[in-house]
Design an enzyme around this catalytic site. Structure first.
Site, mmCIF file in Angstrom:
data_model
loop_
_atom_site.group_PDB
_atom_site.id
_atom_site.type_symbol
_atom_site.label_atom_id
_atom_site.label_comp_id
_atom_site.label_asym_id
_atom_site.label_seq_id
_atom_site.Cartn_x
_atom_site.Cartn_y
_atom_site.Cartn_z
ATOM 1 N N MET A 33 30.686 44.233 38.490
ATOM 2 C CA MET A 33 30.301 45.538 39.008
ATOM 3 C C MET A 33 28.975 45.429 39.763
ATOM 4 S SD MET A 33 29.739 48.936 36.634
ATOM 5 C CE MET A 33 31.282 48.658 35.779
ATOM 6 N N CYS A 34 28.858 46.155 40.862
ATOM 7 C CA CYS A 34 27.588 46.181 41.578
ATOM 8 C C CYS A 34 27.164 47.622 41.827
ATOM 9 C CB CYS A 34 27.660 45.384 42.888
ATOM 10 S SG CYS A 34 28.559 46.161 44.213
ATOM 11 N N THR A 35 25.927 47.777 42.249
ATOM 12 C CA THR A 35 25.383 49.099 42.547
ATOM 13 C C THR A 35 25.307 49.256 44.057
ATOM 14 O OG1 THR A 35 24.030 48.960 40.556
ATOM 15 C CG2 THR A 35 23.405 50.620 42.170
#
Length: 185
Positions: A59-61
């Site tokens: 997951m990334c922002t």
């Protein structure tokens, strides 16, 4: 024989263009409500890089902001090894609200990006058609305002990805990255 081959290629091109045009865009898209922080919860793609890197992805922002001329500045921060890497992209608005274009000088690709559906407060489903000299690929992203999303939204992402011709092995719910260590802040 040559005419038959050209005819087949022409039909394939028309099919690809029709498939791209059949991807919907959010009705009454409101760009200002899309601004802010999002988490990449799901990623689906039939591209070679995705197949090669899928097992490493987390997951990334992503932070979306609007530029003075109404385009989108998209900044994604994602884990790479034991560090965080940042990538900035400028999505240029088109005549159709909710549809953007992006050209990657690094990869020599053109991207047709569509915000397919969103309620702005919980999730956004984004489809991208990527064209390169070596061929084209499809990518679907599921963004969330939090690190968790309802099973209904996850299922909608999977269903929409399949509708775009992606196979189950090309659809990934991204694992969370975990908390950053204090010295990394």
């Amino acid at each position: 024989m040559h005419a038959v081959l050209l005819g087949v290629l022409g039909l394939a091109l028309l099919g690809a263009l029709h498939a791209q045009d059949s991807v919907p865009v959010q009705t009454d898209f409101q760009q200002d409500k899309l601004m802010g922080r999002w988490y990449s919860i799901g990623l689906a793609s039939n591209s070679n890089w995705f197949k090669e890197k899928k097992h490493l992805m987390k997951m990334c922002t992503t932070v979306i902001s609007v530029t003075a001329d109404g385009n989108l500045e998209v900044t994604s921060t994602y884990p790479k090894g034991d560090q965080c890497e940042k990538r900035n992209s400028l999505y240029t608005k088109t005549e159709q609200p909710g549809r953007f274009s992006y050209s990657s000088p690094r990869w020599g690709s053109k991207h047709d990006i569509r915000v397919v559906e969103t309620n702005y407060k919980e999730y956004a489903l984004v489809a991208t058609q990527i064209s390169k000299s070596t061929g084209s690929s499809t990518m679907v992203l599921l963004y969330s305002r939090t690190k968790e999303l309802s099973p209904e939204h996850l299922e909608r992402f999977t269903q929409f990805s399949r509708e775009q011709g992606l196979m189950d092995e090309e659809i990934l719910i991204l694992p969370p990255t975990g908390e950053r260590r204090q010295w990394e802040r």
